[in-house]
Design a protein around this motif. Structure first.
Motif, PDB file in Angstrom:
ATOM      1  N   SER A 111      35.929  12.250  -4.573  1.00 47.50           N
ATOM      2  CA  SER A 111      37.387  12.379  -4.643  1.00 47.50           C
ATOM      3  C   SER A 111      37.902  11.871  -5.975  1.00 47.50           C
ATOM      4  CB  SER A 111      38.040  11.611  -3.490  1.00 47.50           C
ATOM      5  OG  SER A 111      37.969  10.218  -3.713  1.00 47.50           O
ATOM      6  N   ASP A 112      39.216  11.964  -6.139  1.00 48.86           N
ATOM      7  CA  ASP A 112      39.851  11.461  -7.359  1.00 48.86           C
ATOM      8  C   ASP A 112      40.216   9.983  -7.236  1.00 48.86           C
ATOM      9  OD1 ASP A 112      39.729  13.960  -8.578  1.00 48.86           O
ATOM     10  OD2 ASP A 112      41.651  14.584  -7.725  1.00 48.86           O
ATOM     11  N   ALA A 113      39.944   9.375  -6.091  1.00 50.68           N
ATOM     12  CA  ALA A 113      40.256   7.960  -5.862  1.00 50.68           C
ATOM     13  C   ALA A 113      38.985   7.124  -5.947  1.00 50.68           C
ATOM     14  CB  ALA A 113      40.902   7.782  -4.487  1.00 50.68           C
ATOM     15  N   TYR A 114      39.174   5.840  -6.225  1.00 53.94           N
ATOM     16  CA  TYR A 114      38.053   4.910  -6.124  1.00 53.94           C
ATOM     17  C   TYR A 114      37.825   4.579  -4.653  1.00 53.94           C
ATOM     18  CZ  TYR A 114      38.733   4.247 -11.141  1.00 53.94           C
ATOM     19  OH  TYR A 114      38.861   4.455 -12.495  1.00 53.94           O
ATOM     20  N   GLY A 115      36.591   4.236  -4.317  1.00 53.68           N
ATOM     21  CA  GLY A 115      36.288   3.890  -2.937  1.00 53.68           C
ATOM     22  C   GLY A 115      37.015   2.650  -2.475  1.00 53.68           C
ATOM     23  N   ALA A 116      37.121   1.656  -3.359  1.00 51.52           N
ATOM     24  CA  ALA A 116      37.777   0.399  -2.998  1.00 51.52           C
ATOM     25  C   ALA A 116      38.348  -0.243  -4.248  1.00 51.52           C
ATOM     26  CB  ALA A 116      36.787  -0.553  -2.327  1.00 51.52           C
ATOM     27  N   LEU A 132      42.519   9.543   2.391  1.00 58.04           N
ATOM     28  CA  LEU A 132      41.560   9.597   1.285  1.00 58.04           C
ATOM     29  C   LEU A 132      40.133   9.712   1.801  1.00 58.04           C
ATOM     30  CD1 LEU A 132      43.072   7.026  -1.250  1.00 58.04           C
ATOM     31  CD2 LEU A 132      43.265   9.517  -1.243  1.00 58.04           C
ATOM     32  N   PHE A 133      39.849   9.093   2.939  1.00 58.47           N
ATOM     33  CA  PHE A 133      38.532   9.271   3.558  1.00 58.47           C
ATOM     34  C   PHE A 133      38.320  10.752   3.891  1.00 58.47           C
ATOM     35  CE2 PHE A 133      38.322   4.749   3.937  1.00 58.47           C
ATOM     36  CZ  PHE A 133      37.001   4.425   4.234  1.00 58.47           C
ATOM     37  N   GLU A 134      39.338  11.375   4.490  1.00 59.54           N
ATOM     38  CA  GLU A 134      39.222  12.784   4.888  1.00 59.54           C
ATOM     39  C   GLU A 134      39.065  13.679   3.661  1.00 59.54           C
ATOM     40  OE1 GLU A 134      41.683  16.145   7.507  1.00 59.54           O
ATOM     41  OE2 GLU A 134      42.407  14.064   7.394  1.00 59.54           O
ATOM     42  N   GLU A 135      39.832  13.367   2.626  1.00 55.92           N
ATOM     43  CA  GLU A 135      39.747  14.155   1.389  1.00 55.92           C
ATOM     44  C   GLU A 135      38.340  14.107   0.807  1.00 55.92           C
ATOM     45  OE1 GLU A 135      41.316  13.470  -3.120  1.00 55.92           O
ATOM     46  OE2 GLU A 135      42.821  13.276  -1.537  1.00 55.92           O
ATOM     47  N   ALA A 136      37.692  12.943   0.924  1.00 63.03           N
ATOM     48  CA  ALA A 136      36.344  12.777   0.381  1.00 63.03           C
ATOM     49  C   ALA A 136      35.260  13.233   1.351  1.00 63.03           C
ATOM     50  CB  ALA A 136      36.111  11.311   0.010  1.00 63.03           C
ATOM     51  N   GLY A 137      35.639  13.607   2.565  1.00 64.67           N
ATOM     52  CA  GLY A 137      34.659  14.027   3.554  1.00 64.67           C
ATOM     53  C   GLY A 137      33.799  12.885   4.062  1.00 64.67           C
ATOM     54  N   VAL A 138      34.381  11.686   4.116  1.00 64.40           N
ATOM     55  CA  VAL A 138      33.651  10.486   4.540  1.00 64.40           C
ATOM     56  C   VAL A 138      34.277   9.956   5.823  1.00 64.40           C
ATOM     57  CG1 VAL A 138      32.983   8.130   3.919  1.00 64.40           C
ATOM     58  CG2 VAL A 138      33.043   9.920   2.167  1.00 64.40           C
ATOM     59  N   GLU A 139      33.451   9.628   6.791  1.00 63.94           N
ATOM     60  CA  GLU A 139      33.954   9.101   8.054  1.00 63.94           C
ATOM     61  C   GLU A 139      34.353   7.632   7.914  1.00 63.94           C
ATOM     62  OE1 GLU A 139      31.340   9.648  11.314  1.00 63.94           O
ATOM     63  OE2 GLU A 139      31.260  11.840  11.137  1.00 63.94           O
ATOM     64  N   ALA A 187      40.672   3.983  -1.731  1.00 64.31           N
ATOM     65  CA  ALA A 187      40.676   4.274  -0.294  1.00 64.31           C
ATOM     66  C   ALA A 187      40.628   3.019   0.558  1.00 64.31           C
ATOM     67  CB  ALA A 187      39.492   5.170   0.060  1.00 64.31           C
ATOM     68  N   MET A 188      40.231   1.893  -0.033  1.00 57.36           N
ATOM     69  CA  MET A 188      40.194   0.627   0.697  1.00 57.36           C
ATOM     70  C   MET A 188      40.652  -0.501  -0.220  1.00 57.36           C
ATOM     71  SD  MET A 188      36.589   0.821   2.874  1.00 57.36           S
ATOM     72  CE  MET A 188      35.594   1.439   1.488  1.00 57.36           C
ATOM     73  N   GLY A 189      41.308  -1.487   0.366  1.00 60.56           N
ATOM     74  CA  GLY A 189      41.745  -2.656  -0.394  1.00 60.56           C
ATOM     75  C   GLY A 189      41.920  -3.838   0.532  1.00 60.56           C
ATOM     76  N   MET A 190      41.771  -5.032  -0.012  1.00 62.32           N
ATOM     77  CA  MET A 190      41.889  -6.254   0.778  1.00 62.32           C
ATOM     78  C   MET A 190      43.336  -6.745   0.745  1.00 62.32           C
ATOM     79  SD  MET A 190      38.433  -8.269  -0.430  1.00 62.32           S
ATOM     80  CE  MET A 190      36.816  -7.486  -0.351  1.00 62.32           C
ATOM     81  N   TRP A 191      43.972  -6.798   1.931  1.00 66.00           N
ATOM     82  CA  TRP A 191      45.378  -7.167   2.014  1.00 66.00           C
ATOM     83  C   TRP A 191      45.635  -7.998   3.260  1.00 66.00           C
ATOM     84  CZ3 TRP A 191      48.721  -5.996  -1.891  1.00 66.00           C
ATOM     85  CH2 TRP A 191      48.285  -5.041  -2.821  1.00 66.00           C
ATOM     86  N   TRP A 192      46.695  -8.814   3.219  1.00 67.22           N
ATOM     87  CA  TRP A 192      47.133  -9.531   4.409  1.00 67.22           C
ATOM     88  C   TRP A 192      47.821  -8.555   5.354  1.00 67.22           C
ATOM     89  CZ3 TRP A 192      44.906 -13.971   4.968  1.00 67.22           C
ATOM     90  CH2 TRP A 192      44.561 -14.738   3.845  1.00 67.22           C
ATOM     91  N   THR A 193      47.678  -8.796   6.631  1.00 68.64           N
ATOM     92  CA  THR A 193      48.204  -7.863   7.623  1.00 68.64           C
ATOM     93  C   THR A 193      49.715  -7.656   7.511  1.00 68.64           C
ATOM     94  OG1 THR A 193      48.148  -9.733   9.181  1.00 68.64           O
ATOM     95  CG2 THR A 193      46.380  -8.104   9.345  1.00 68.64           C
TER      96      THR A 193
END
Length: 424
Positions: free
Chosen positions: A184-189, A154-161, A264-270
């Motif tokens: 992009s069509d996704a939320y950032g986080a 999703l980062f690549e799709e949005a052109g964001v490093e 594209a980002m979310g808070m999760w346990w490993t």
């Protein structure tokens, strides 16, 4: 003071039944005919159910005469069911337990003291996370760390490093996430995973959510600043609008914005990385949290016992319960069946056996845990009685702010008042 945790409705029944614990619990260690049946309750995904049944089968083969019956479901209904079972003196013999509930059950006399279970190969700090002043009431299955899980596709799709997660700040996080939302069509986080998100942010301010003495470790001004941060992230486009957030507060990996490629980002346990990869169809990446000042090691992450194995204080078969818990935690056979689903194994020998067998996602999670070890803050204090209700309170006031039903200051004042009542 009013209690709001899942055991609240069971407290009176527990107080009455506690009088009978000595007579009902810890009875004959085997049934009259030589056969023992244990009930084991856990929550989790279908994968966990299948793995756990294989562990049960292996235990039964090694211990003829002991039968283990599984009772499992998803997180959402687990605690209400367990509270009802406990109140009616029908708790499972073996209970998969979570950190924020362990004192609630232990202090109400509902859990078996496991002090004579072998924990010699588990880190002392991890062992202590399952101990109260009265004894050891949970043995950790494994450890994990809250990470910011990123979706490189999703980062690549949005052109964001992808960010440099060793030095990024909350402003950097907002900027990166807002760019993804715009491009992009996704939320950032997705929204914060509570209470861990708040705990980590507080630790960056030199504070804790609760103190070792069982009191709140922050003030109204701290809570207001955090709620203002969440509101600003929504306004900046980094987080979804309130109507979306309300549907994404603590879902399972499969239904989450992260798992469905909606963020594209979310808070999760490993230990959830593998399930998120499977759900999303992408190879996700664990990142450090942003920090307040951008200093290296400033994220103030903490290592958490992924979950515990506990026993019911009313079990008629305490020795068999301990034997099963010992097998779950200390057996390489069980470890190789469970892999990292219940966290990176807490037992060091089991961990060494399991590491070469992990899939790519779990290997990445394990490497992340090892990488951030030198940067971890102090272990969290053991949560006080009533801590289990703080998650719901925090989520509710975050939504009040998101929906403009209250200002961050108003919500913080009411939130602290409710939290103090819950743990007093």
């Amino acid at each position: 003071m009013k209690r709001t945790g899942p055991l609240a409705k069971a407290v009176t029944a527990l107080a009455v039944s506690a009088l009978a614990l000595t007579g009902c619990g810890g009875g004959d260690s085997a049934a009259a005919d030589g056969d023992v049946e244990l009930r084991f309750a856990w929550w989790g995904s279908d994968t966990r159910h299948q793995q756990t049944q294989k562990i049960i089968d292996a235990f039964e083969e090694e211990n003829p005469g002991i039968t283990v019956t599984g009772e499992y479901g998803d997180w959402s209904g687990y605690w209400d069911k367990l509270a009802t079972q406990t109140a009616s003196s029908d708790a499972p013999d073996v209970i998969q337990m979570e950190e924020k509930y362990i004192r609630e059950y232990a202090d109400n006399g509902a859990l078996l003291d496991l002090s004579d279970v072998d924990v010699s190969e588990i880190d002392e700090g991890v062992v202590e996370s399952g101990r109260t002043e009265e004894g050891l009431f949970g043995v950790a299955t494994g450890v994990n760390i809250m990470a910011l899980v990123a979706n490189p596709a999703l980062f690549e799709e949005a052109g964001v490093e992808l960010p440099d997660d060793s030095t990024w700040t909350w402003q950097d996080y907002s900027d990166v996430a807002a760019q993804i939302t715009e491009n992009s069509d996704a939320y950032g986080a997705s929204g914060p995973n509570e209470p861990a998100g708040f705990q980590i942010w507080l630790r960056q301010q030199g504070k804790e959510m609760t103190t070792p003495e069982g009191e709140l470790g922050f003030e109204v001004a701290d809570a207001a600043e955090y709620l203002e941060l969440q509101k600003q992230l929504i306004e900046d486009g980094a987080l979804p609008p309130a109507s979306v957030l309300t549907e994404d507060q603590s879902p399972g990996p499969d239904q989450s914005l992260t798992g469905t490629n909606g963020a594209a980002m979310g808070m999760w346990w490993t230990n959830q990385l593998s399930a998120l990869n499977a759900a999303s169809g992408n190879d996700l990446l664990p990142l450090r949290f942003p920090s307040t000042d951008g200093a290296e090691g400033g994220a103030q992450l903490f290592q958490k016992s992924a979950m515990f194995m506990s026993g019911s204080a009313r079990t008629e078969h305490p020795e068999e319960v301990k034997k099963f818990i010992d097998f779950m935690v200390n057996s390489e056979e069980a470890g190789l069946l469970n892999l990292a689903d219940r966290g990176l194994p807490a037992n060091q020998s089991v961990r060494e056996a399991v590491l070469p067998e992990l899939d790519e996602a779990d290997t990445m999670a394990a490497e992340f845990i090892e990488e951030v070890q030198p940067e971890l803050g102090d272990p969290l204090p053991i949560p006080p009685l009533g801590f289990s209700s703080l998650q719901e309170i925090l989520y509710r006031y975050e939504l009040d702010v998101a929906f403009d039903r209250a200002s961050p200051q108003e919500a913080a004042e009411r939130m602290i008042s409710e939290m103090e009542s819950a743990i007093s």
